[in-house]
Motif scaffolding. Structure first.
Motif, PDB file in Angstrom:
ATOM      1  N   ARG A 122       0.846  -1.198   0.000  1.00  8.90           N
ATOM      2  CA  ARG A 122       0.000   0.000   0.000  1.00  8.90           C
ATOM      3  C   ARG A 122       0.884   1.251   0.000  1.00  8.90           C
ATOM      4  O   ARG A 122       2.047   1.214   0.409  1.00  8.90           O
ATOM      5  CB  ARG A 122      -0.946   0.012   1.184  1.00  8.90           C
ATOM      6  CG  ARG A 122      -0.268   0.144   2.508  1.00  8.90           C
ATOM      7  CD  ARG A 122      -1.285   0.172   3.629  1.00  8.90           C
ATOM      8  NE  ARG A 122      -0.629   0.578   4.851  1.00  8.90           N
ATOM      9  CZ  ARG A 122      -1.123   0.414   6.037  1.00  8.90           C
ATOM     10  NH1 ARG A 122      -2.298  -0.148   6.184  1.00  8.90           N
ATOM     11  NH2 ARG A 122      -0.469   0.816   7.096  1.00  8.90           N
ATOM     12  N   PRO A 123       0.323   2.371  -0.445  1.00  7.81           N
ATOM     13  CA  PRO A 123       1.089   3.621  -0.428  1.00  7.81           C
ATOM     14  C   PRO A 123       1.475   3.992   0.999  1.00  7.81           C
ATOM     15  O   PRO A 123       0.836   3.584   1.966  1.00  7.81           O
ATOM     16  CB  PRO A 123       0.119   4.649  -1.008  1.00  7.81           C
ATOM     17  CG  PRO A 123      -0.892   3.853  -1.756  1.00  7.81           C
ATOM     18  CD  PRO A 123      -1.006   2.545  -1.030  1.00  7.81           C
ATOM     19  N   ARG A 124       2.528   4.781   1.104  1.00  8.63           N
ATOM     20  CA  ARG A 124       3.000   5.245   2.413  1.00  8.63           C
ATOM     21  C   ARG A 124       3.392   6.717   2.279  1.00  8.63           C
ATOM     22  O   ARG A 124       3.365   7.279   1.197  1.00  8.63           O
ATOM     23  CB  ARG A 124       4.191   4.399   2.879  1.00  8.63           C
ATOM     24  CG  ARG A 124       5.410   4.527   1.980  1.00  8.63           C
ATOM     25  CD  ARG A 124       6.604   3.738   2.505  1.00  8.63           C
ATOM     26  NE  ARG A 124       7.728   3.819   1.608  1.00  8.63           N
ATOM     27  CZ  ARG A 124       8.594   4.834   1.548  1.00  8.63           C
ATOM     28  NH1 ARG A 124       8.480   5.875   2.361  1.00  8.63           N
ATOM     29  NH2 ARG A 124       9.590   4.830   0.679  1.00  8.63           N
ATOM     30  N   ARG A 125       3.759   7.311   3.369  1.00  5.85           N
ATOM     31  CA  ARG A 125       4.248   8.691   3.359  1.00  5.85           C
ATOM     32  C   ARG A 125       5.754   8.712   3.088  1.00  5.85           C
ATOM     33  O   ARG A 125       6.449   7.752   3.391  1.00  5.85           O
ATOM     34  CB  ARG A 125       3.956   9.357   4.695  1.00  5.85           C
ATOM     35  CG  ARG A 125       2.471   9.416   5.003  1.00  5.85           C
ATOM     36  CD  ARG A 125       2.132  10.720   5.599  1.00  5.85           C
ATOM     37  NE  ARG A 125       0.697  10.828   5.779  1.00  5.85           N
ATOM     38  CZ  ARG A 125      -0.013  11.805   5.262  1.00  5.85           C
ATOM     39  NH1 ARG A 125       0.560  12.734   4.553  1.00  5.85           N
ATOM     40  NH2 ARG A 125      -1.302  11.877   5.473  1.00  5.85           N
ATOM     41  N   LEU A 126       6.218   9.820   2.525  1.00  3.10           N
ATOM     42  CA  LEU A 126       7.657  10.021   2.390  1.00  3.10           C
ATOM     43  C   LEU A 126       8.259  10.168   3.783  1.00  3.10           C
ATOM     44  O   LEU A 126       7.664  10.819   4.658  1.00  3.10           O
ATOM     45  CB  LEU A 126       7.950  11.291   1.588  1.00  3.10           C
ATOM     46  CG  LEU A 126       7.729  11.216   0.085  1.00  3.10           C
ATOM     47  CD1 LEU A 126       7.711  12.624  -0.515  1.00  3.10           C
ATOM     48  CD2 LEU A 126       8.801  10.376  -0.585  1.00  3.10           C
ATOM     49  N   THR A 127       9.423   9.592   3.994  1.00  4.35           N
ATOM     50  CA  THR A 127      10.122   9.793   5.263  1.00  4.35           C
ATOM     51  C   THR A 127      10.727  11.197   5.255  1.00  4.35           C
ATOM     52  O   THR A 127      10.887  11.815   4.197  1.00  4.35           O
ATOM     53  CB  THR A 127      11.247   8.751   5.456  1.00  4.35           C
ATOM     54  OG1 THR A 127      12.253   8.981   4.466  1.00  4.35           O
ATOM     55  CG2 THR A 127      10.712   7.322   5.380  1.00  4.35           C
TER      56      THR A 127
END
Length: 147
Positions: A122-127
């Motif tokens: 699934r998509p995630r946020r940029l670190t």
């Protein structure tokens, strides 16, 4: 700052008309993007206590736009691909490109990438590290649209 990548043309890149096939341009963009987001980001993260800037967590392409400007004829000298960041959001980034040499711009392109959690699919946020790395290549001078 822009990332500059020298891309070698391959004989198999040509189509029946003797120029580089339009589909191959997407592969050239991928090669430049991988060099930026994996090789350079990994080198930058190597000196860091957190390897989060290397995009090893995964990313996917959400969108490509390409404006073909001139035919690119096969040759033995590489073509230059400049890549820069025009937008960084919490869960995506936009990269712009020019495929060119000193005399001609063959194509201008844009890619929206989305960080992706490979384990959870699934998509995630940029670190924070990824954002910081991308912001180092920010240049919005050509951001309004492909020309």
């Amino acid at each position: 700052m822009r990332h500059v990548f020298q891309c070698t043309l391959r004989w198999s890149d040509m189509d029946a008309f003797g120029h580089v096939n339009n589909v191959v341009f997407v592969r050239y963009l991928e090669e430049a993007r991988i060099d930026l987001m994996f090789r350079l980001a990994e080198e930058a993260a190597a000196g860091s206590s957190s390897p989060g800037g290397s995009f090893r967590g995964g990313s996917v392409v959400a969108r490509h736009e390409i404006d073909y400007r001139r035919p690119l004829v096969y040759r033995h000298t590489p073509v230059t691909i400049e890549t820069w960041v025009t937008k960084v959001n919490a869960a995506s980034a936009t990269l712009d490109y020019e495929i060119k040499d000193t005399e001609e711009v063959y194509a201008r392109a844009r890619t929206v990438i989305v960080p992706y959690d490979l384990e959870r699919a699934r998509p995630r946020r940029l670190t924070d590290e990824e954002k910081s790395f991308l912001e180092g290549y920010f240049d919005d001078s050509a951001a309004p649209g492909l020309r």
